[in-house]
Motif scaffolding. Structure first.
Motif, PDB file in Angstrom:
ATOM      1  N   ILE A 415       0.782  -1.103   0.021  1.00 13.68           N
ATOM      2  CA  ILE A 415       0.095   0.103   0.079  1.00 13.68           C
ATOM      3  C   ILE A 415       0.824   1.402   0.030  1.00 13.68           C
ATOM      4  CG2 ILE A 415      -1.709   1.600   1.395  1.00 13.68           C
ATOM      5  CD1 ILE A 415      -2.736  -1.454   2.380  1.00 13.68           C
ATOM      6  N   LEU A 416       1.972   1.140   0.797  1.00 17.23           N
ATOM      7  CA  LEU A 416       2.944   2.265   0.913  1.00 17.23           C
ATOM      8  C   LEU A 416       3.435   2.517  -0.710  1.00 17.23           C
ATOM      9  CD1 LEU A 416       4.736   1.961   4.260  1.00 17.23           C
ATOM     10  CD2 LEU A 416       3.184   3.999   3.383  1.00 17.23           C
ATOM     11  N   GLN A 417       4.005   1.463  -1.109  1.00 15.62           N
ATOM     12  CA  GLN A 417       4.592   1.573  -2.490  1.00 15.62           C
ATOM     13  C   GLN A 417       3.835   1.946  -3.465  1.00 15.62           C
ATOM     14  OE1 GLN A 417       6.150  -2.353  -3.009  1.00 15.62           O
ATOM     15  NE2 GLN A 417       7.617  -2.207  -1.376  1.00 15.62           N
ATOM     16  N   LYS A 422       0.335   8.701   0.119  1.00 21.43           N
ATOM     17  CA  LYS A 422       0.004  10.193  -0.527  1.00 21.43           C
ATOM     18  C   LYS A 422      -1.400  10.436  -0.756  1.00 21.43           C
ATOM     19  CE  LYS A 422       4.403  10.135  -2.774  1.00 21.43           C
ATOM     20  NZ  LYS A 422       5.216  10.236  -3.928  1.00 21.43           N
ATOM     21  N   ALA A 423      -2.326   9.392  -1.113  1.00 21.70           N
ATOM     22  CA  ALA A 423      -3.736   9.274  -1.245  1.00 21.70           C
ATOM     23  C   ALA A 423      -4.356   9.792   0.037  1.00 21.70           C
ATOM     24  CB  ALA A 423      -4.180   8.193  -1.806  1.00 21.70           C
ATOM     25  N   LEU A 424      -4.092   9.292   1.159  1.00 20.91           N
ATOM     26  CA  LEU A 424      -4.586   9.494   2.341  1.00 20.91           C
ATOM     27  C   LEU A 424      -4.376  10.879   2.901  1.00 20.91           C
ATOM     28  CD1 LEU A 424      -4.047   6.125   4.212  1.00 20.91           C
ATOM     29  CD2 LEU A 424      -6.412   7.142   3.766  1.00 20.91           C
ATOM     30  N   ILE A 466       2.256   4.117  12.360  1.00 23.49           N
ATOM     31  CA  ILE A 466       2.546   3.326  13.533  1.00 23.49           C
ATOM     32  C   ILE A 466       3.652   1.979  13.015  1.00 23.49           C
ATOM     33  CG2 ILE A 466       1.951   1.477  15.159  1.00 23.49           C
ATOM     34  CD1 ILE A 466      -0.712   2.927  15.468  1.00 23.49           C
ATOM     35  N   THR A 467       3.295   1.488  12.096  1.00 26.58           N
ATOM     36  CA  THR A 467       4.224   0.385  11.621  1.00 26.58           C
ATOM     37  C   THR A 467       5.237   0.601  10.635  1.00 26.58           C
ATOM     38  OG1 THR A 467       2.722  -0.046   9.886  1.00 26.58           O
ATOM     39  CG2 THR A 467       2.244  -1.385  11.921  1.00 26.58           C
ATOM     40  N   ALA A 468       5.388   1.790  10.113  1.00 29.83           N
ATOM     41  CA  ALA A 468       6.508   2.140   8.998  1.00 29.83           C
ATOM     42  C   ALA A 468       7.317   3.261   9.535  1.00 29.83           C
ATOM     43  CB  ALA A 468       5.935   2.245   7.668  1.00 29.83           C
ATOM     44  N   SER A 469       8.469   3.374   9.066  1.00 29.91           N
ATOM     45  CA  SER A 469       9.150   4.759   9.579  1.00 29.91           C
ATOM     46  C   SER A 469       8.413   5.987   8.845  1.00 29.91           C
ATOM     47  CB  SER A 469      10.720   4.564   8.821  1.00 29.91           C
ATOM     48  OG  SER A 469      10.685   4.831   7.552  1.00 29.91           O
ATOM     49  N   GLY A 475       7.650  10.766   3.570  1.00 24.86           N
ATOM     50  CA  GLY A 475       8.753  10.874   2.649  1.00 24.86           C
ATOM     51  C   GLY A 475       9.970  12.069   3.325  1.00 24.86           C
ATOM     52  N   PRO A 476      10.923  12.434   2.642  1.00 25.57           N
ATOM     53  CA  PRO A 476      11.940  13.140   3.160  1.00 25.57           C
ATOM     54  C   PRO A 476      11.854  14.712   3.871  1.00 25.57           C
ATOM     55  CG  PRO A 476      12.169  13.088   0.918  1.00 25.57           C
ATOM     56  CD  PRO A 476      10.941  12.273   1.446  1.00 25.57           C
TER      57      PRO A 476
END
Length: 737
Positions: A415-417, A422-424, A466-469, A475-476
């Motif tokens: 979903i992140l990839q 970005k959509a959310l 919560i589960t991803a960096s 993004g940066p």
């Protein structure tokens, strides 16, 4: 040129009516204006004209409702003055058109009637329920038989579909009308009419079943709905699937709009969810309906009707939706209802059907369907839907679908990839912009309040955070990360937020607070956030309490303001906040104890906080035992009985209540070390604490900890343990190593 001039005239006329609706003193339409609006929904008009007509009709109805007197409390049901006013404006001319024998007049009446249902259904229902109106509609099919499939038939099917969506109207739809719909759903000459008739049948059947379920006594004494009920529904779904597979690109004249609307209704049924998800070709074609860029079709109807874009997203949302999480009380009520339905049936089929539906909607089946959707390319469809329209209804449906898909941890990376985060973020930015605009227009000084449905896309983004960096999710760019703080804070403090939503917002904010002091400061300054977090720190639910304590721990480290509030400043407020943290160092949950003791160790770097700890120890004799127990679990806090309770504690006995944990030992040593360093200038207080520490066995625990780590010069515990022991010695305590 004449046709272009006619379009321009209609457009100008609609603009004139729309302008008049802004004048509060304006009350009604002129005869020419009324006839213009009644005919403006004809299918021969350009889609832009019909779209504007919806806006004008809606604006007129809202104008009437805003400027009509409110009904009196004792008024009879259905005697709403604003509804009566709208009916008086449109009713006579509309009924006249419906009863005409000229096809164009009847067509304009049917299309306007359907539009009125979409914009102001109470007034449309009131007209339909007037004497003789249903009979007029029943006669229409007999008046136009020269053409096997005249436009009037399609308009009539659309009108019946709109009426079937409302309980009061379903009661007057006759078996004759239902039989006519069944015949048109079976014919093979006109797919568009077939789809429209099928949608009307679906809405009628589903609505009638819901009416019967909500009123079992009435259902038992009435006849079941005629039409394709039960097994016939599967035929309707198959018909709709076929239309989606065979239809060309969506357009106002294609059957795909009705097919998608019908499937949107049917996809709420657990049995049909499995049927739809098992067909990869269908899913691929369904996702292709969503445009990959903005176009007129995706925006043309706004939120007035179910466009293929909205309908497609709604189907996706239904297919991956989990059953609502029920409270214990709601679970018991649902169980009683299932038992009542099963026992009320005339055979065992009802009970088995309930069981079967529940089976197809359990978490395992939903999880499998979600994975099938992702494999079929649903993420490309959902992210494209967000880009294709700014419709609130579409975007909220996308957010709800993503929330369900994100429930599966194994799918979050995909979903992140695919751009899910970005959509959310785009959806949430639109929500906040609308909320700010609403607050500005009302000139309210309060914080813009979100609706309950707005929390779902925020919750979905929180799950990812919560589960991803943070870099993977936001993004940066630090600005994007900072922008996420506001919606998470709003969800945490929202009065309608569930405990799960509050927990996930807290966890997400905890992760963001760990990225930088700037993030911590922004979180700490969010309106009402700290008050809500402090309430969650006292929550009985272990995970919610743990998340709140971990967030406070991070904010104490990263925010000077929070550090001051929790002990860096003098005053009773800081003292009581610190007392709560000390108490949380003594709970059963290990992660909560780690976070609370880490917070106390950090705050104890402030001499003011140390003075608070000394005062608390003098008041209750609880601070030292709790902090000492972090180092040695055999140090048991005294009971509240007696003056101090210190003599009752047997620190020498090996009565460990829980295993020693290195993280707690380190934090406990730092708490004791910082406490004694902070009150170093208070000789009397230092001697008092040192004596109590000796009686409790804390001195022996520190000495033992020092010995155990003396061989490792890099141990983080070694130096603070030695410094704490030195403070004890300076206060007159003899140390036996």
């Amino acid at each position: 040129m004449s046709s272009e001039k006619a379009v321009d005239d209609v457009d100008a006329g609609l603009n004139a009516i729309l302008k008049k609706t802004q004048d509060k003193s304006w009350t009604t339409l002129l005869p020419d204006e009324l006839q213009l609006l009644l005919a403006s929904f004809l299918p021969s008009h350009h889609v832009a004209i019909r779209s504007k007509s919806y806006v004008v009709l809606s604006a007129f109805c809202q104008h009437i409702r805003q400027n009509s007197p409110q009904p009196k409390p004792a008024a009879a049901e259905g005697s709403d003055p604003s509804t009566e006013a709208i009916v008086n404006v449109y009713g006579p001319s509309l009924i006249s058109k419906l009863g005409d024998t000229v096809e164009l007049e009847v067509l304009s009446g049917l299309t306007f009637f359907a539009a009125l249902f979409q914009t102001d259904w109470p007034s449309a229902a009131a007209i339909l329920l007037q004497d003789g109106v249903v009979n007029i509609l029943e006669d229409i099919p007999d008046l136009f038989t020269s053409n096997p499939s005249p436009p009037v038939f399609l308009a009539l099917a659309h009108l019946l579909a709109q009426a079937a969506g409302h309980k009061s109207c379903r009661t007057v739809i006759s078996p004759q009308a239902v039989s006519w719909l069944e015949g048109k759903a079976r014919q093979k000459d006109d797919d568009t009419l077939k789809a429209a008739a099928a949608v009307a049948l679906i809405k009628f059947n589903k609505g009638s079943s819901a009416d019967a379920a909500s009123n079992p006594l009435s259902a038992a004494s009435s006849n079941p709905p005629t039409g394709n009920a039960g097994g016939g529904d599967e035929d309707l779904v198959t018909l709709m699937k076929g239309l989606v597979l065979d239809a060309s690109a969506p357009s106002p004249s294609s059957p795909i709009q009705d097919a998608v609307e019908g499937l949107a209704y049917m996809s709420a049924d657990p049995n049909f969810k499995e049927l739809l998800c098992s067909d990869e070709k269908f899913l691929s074609r369904l996702f292709a309906i969503i445009p990959r860029r903005k176009n007129l079709w995706s925006e043309s109807s706004g939120d007035m009707g179910m466009t293929p874009l909205y309908g497609t997203v709604l189907i996706i949302t239904n297919l991956c939706a989990y059953r609502p999480r029920l409270t214990e009380e709601e679970t018991q009520i649902a169980k009683l209802r299932r038992l009542a339905k099963a026992s009320g049936g005339t055979d065992s089929a009802k009970a088995s059907n309930v069981t079967e539906e529940n089976k197809f909607d359990n978490n395992e089946h939903v999880l499998t369907r979600g994975r099938k959707l992702i494999e079929a390319g649903v993420m490309d469809a959902l992210t494209s839907a967000v880009k294709a329209t700014e419709s609130r209804a579409v975007r909220l449906a996308v957010g709800r679908a993503l929330l369900s898909l994100i429930e599966d941890n194994s799918s979050r990376g995909k979903i992140l990839q695919s751009g899910g985060a970005k959509a959310l973020i785009t959806i949430i930015q639109g929500i906040l912009t609308s909320a700010r605009s609403a607050a500005d227009s009302s000139k309210s000084k309060t914080i813009p309040q979100l609706e309950t449905a707005d929390l779902e896309p925020i919750q979905a983004l929180a799950k990812l955070a919560i589960t991803a960096s943070p870099v993977q999710v936001f993004g940066p760019d630090a600005g994007t990360l900072y922008d996420a703080i506001r919606p998470f804070s709003l969800m945490l403090t929202h009065p309608s937020a569930t405990l799960l939503q509050q927990f996930e917002a807290t966890m997400a904010l905890t992760n963001l607070s760990s990225t930088s002091p700037e993030a911590s400061e922004k979180i700490a300054r969010s309106d009402g956030l700290l008050n809500r977090v402090e309430l969650l720190m006292l929550e009985d639910h272990t995970l919610a309490r743990r998340a709140a304590v971990e967030l406070v721990c991070n904010l104490i480290v990263g925010s000077d303001d929070v550090f001051e509030k929790y002990g860096g400043s003098s005053g009773e407020s800081a003292k009581r906040k610190l007392q709560v943290l000390v108490a949380l160092c003594d709970v059963d949950d290990l992660p909560t104890r780690r976070a609370a003791s880490g917070a106390v160790a950090t705050i104890a770097a402030s001499p003011t906080a140390c003075q608070h700890l000394l005062d608390l120890q003098k008041e209750r004799s609880r601070v030292l035992p709790i902090l000492g127990q972090l180092i040695d679990p055999s140090i048991v806090p005294p009971s509240d009985e007696g003056e101090s309770g210190v003599e009752d504690v047997h620190g020498d006995e090996d009565t460990t209540q829980m295993p020693t944990e290195p993280g707690l030992v380190h934090r406990g040593v730092m708490c004791i070390r910082n406490l004694f360093f902070g009150i170093k200038e208070d000789k009397e207080g230092s001697r008092l604490l040192a004596k109590e520490a000796e009686k409790l066995g804390i001195v022996k625990a520190l000495a033992r900890t020092f010995r155990e780590h003396s061989s490792d010069r890099n141990s983080p515990v070694l130096r603070p343990a030695a410094e704490a022991l030195k403070c004890m010695m300076e206060s007159g305590i003899t140390i036996q190593m």
